[in-house]
Design an enzyme around this catalytic site. Sequence first.
Site, PDB file in Angstrom:
ATOM      1  N   TYR A   1       0.807  -1.217   0.000  1.00 48.53           N
ATOM      2  CA  TYR A   1       0.000   0.000   0.000  1.00 48.53           C
ATOM      3  C   TYR A   1       0.843   1.272   0.000  1.00 48.53           C
ATOM      4  CZ  TYR A   1      -0.191  -0.245   5.292  1.00 48.53           C
ATOM      5  OH  TYR A   1       0.058  -0.306   6.643  1.00 48.53           O
ATOM      6  N   GLU A   2       0.171   2.373  -0.270  1.00 50.03           N
ATOM      7  CA  GLU A   2       0.801   3.691  -0.462  1.00 50.03           C
ATOM      8  C   GLU A   2       1.817   3.673  -1.608  1.00 50.03           C
ATOM      9  OE1 GLU A   2      -0.662   5.912   0.788  1.00 50.03           O
ATOM     10  OE2 GLU A   2      -1.607   5.082   2.574  1.00 50.03           O
ATOM     11  N   GLY A   3       1.498   2.964  -2.652  1.00 51.28           N
ATOM     12  CA  GLY A   3       2.396   2.825  -3.799  1.00 51.28           C
ATOM     13  C   GLY A   3       3.269   1.613  -3.598  1.00 51.28           C
TER      14      GLY A   3
END
Length: 572
Positions: free
Chosen positions: A434-436
Amino acid sequence: MMSFTAAVADQRFVLEHVVRIGELAATERFAAASPDVVDAVLEGVGQFASGEWAPLNREGDTVGAKWSPDGVHMPASFVKAYKEYVEGGWGTIGVPEDFGGQGLPFAIQTAVLDTLGSANMGFALCPTLTVGAIEALIHHGSPEQQALYLPHLATGDWTGTMNLTEPQAGSDVGALRATAKPLGDGKWSIKGTKIYISFGDHDMADNIVHLVLARTPDAPAGTRGISLFLVPKFRLNEEGTPGDFNDVRVVSIEHKMGLHASPTCVLSFGDHDDCVGELIGAEHAGMRAMFTMMNNARLNVGLQGVQIAEGATQKAVGYALERVQSARAGSPNKEAVRIVDHPDVRRMLLRMKAQTQAARALVYYAAGQVDRAGLGDGAAKNRLEVVTPLAKAHGTDIGNEVASLGIQVHGGMGYVEETGAAQYFRDARITPIYEGTNGIQAADLVGRKLALDNGGAFAALVSDMRAEAEHPELVALIDAVDAIARRLATADADDKLAASYPFLTMTSVAVCGWLMEREGRHATGDEEFAVVKRASVRFYLDQIVPEAHGLKAAATASAEVLYAVPAEAFAA
């Protein structure tokens, strides 16, 4: 079994020698960050985390958040512990005083979240997300929005979320379909579905402030047509307190591999056409505002790698000090010894220690650049751009490696859920996603950050490392990173991306080695902390840095072999 203890000694050491907190405290903005204040914060949150949050880590995993038609309910113990977090003022550390905070450096706030997450990572995700919402409003919110929302977000009375992902739009944010239609009074009608919203609903705070990406009428296609909206769960009444429900419903929560204490929600906005939001910043400027939040979140996800590594290491050490099994090989004494006395277990424990400390140095270093950039230091702003993908990707890779080693130290008992070692591994696995994803971080490094300032930003990092590095393996790795960076600068897109992940790892290890070597120079004396620090630094430079040299072949290989197989043939 060893109970959780905050890593105060290492945090203080890294703040002093890596962040160089004294330089920040010498500025007018951060003058409050005196040594006695820093010590009080580190020790205070350590006592709070070990006493209130760590004991709930197991319950968060086995009981966790529960969905109901009227919303998500957390265990009663979590509601109580979150209230104590708010009352203790732990959310206010890094928020500017103008908005109800204490105005301390972001690096100190990072240390606070480090301790909270090491004690209970799933729980700490709630304030971590709120930090991101605060950053977005500080930089892009109107004065009225800041006055109404920031004081409550700062204390944690209200929590914040980030709403990007939709069922049909994962990493491709430009494909989102949520809409915002003007209501004629400066407000907007919000409609759409968002998925994977961490702490998108819960019953621990009076309000939840959703920051939502959506499209306005006739907006351009792709990311250029996206705007950011402030959408509270409860609309504010004239007194600025939560009033009417704002038509934001939690449809479900995900059944996940780990992180059970953090409800991952599917949110539906405007089912009854009664969801009202406010524009944050300019129309169609949503991605710029969201990236303020995302970049903050990426550092804090890298910090989650440190948190998991710290918790897993403490649990493994506790088990190794108690578990008695087999005589030490080659010893004339055939009595069984604690497993901590066996060389391979010591290898794993020292690797866990060294990797955890290296990840902490990397993430805290990035946090220090946030503070320097906030003071107007342009070089620090560029340095932050370069090290953010390293901190996020390598920090989380280390978290996963160390959590896996923690299970190995426990042996078969590590694979049994009752010991709690497996929870760290399950909780850690989301962090490279997550978050890239970490692949996106690697692509960002080679696609954008190598070219920043015409290559000057990356070259400056290499120059700073060369100026300090002394260990021959580290010097050689820095040279290799520099040479590969120059090669990638002119490589075609496929070759550049094929090399991106091994190159990111090589660069991250070089930066960690540089910072660890610096720490080693200051680790003097005979106290236990100094002895462990020197051994960790030596292990990192002698054994982990040389491993990174082995990635050179992958970081210089052509992408041709990756496309030598037709796509359908992968199923063969």
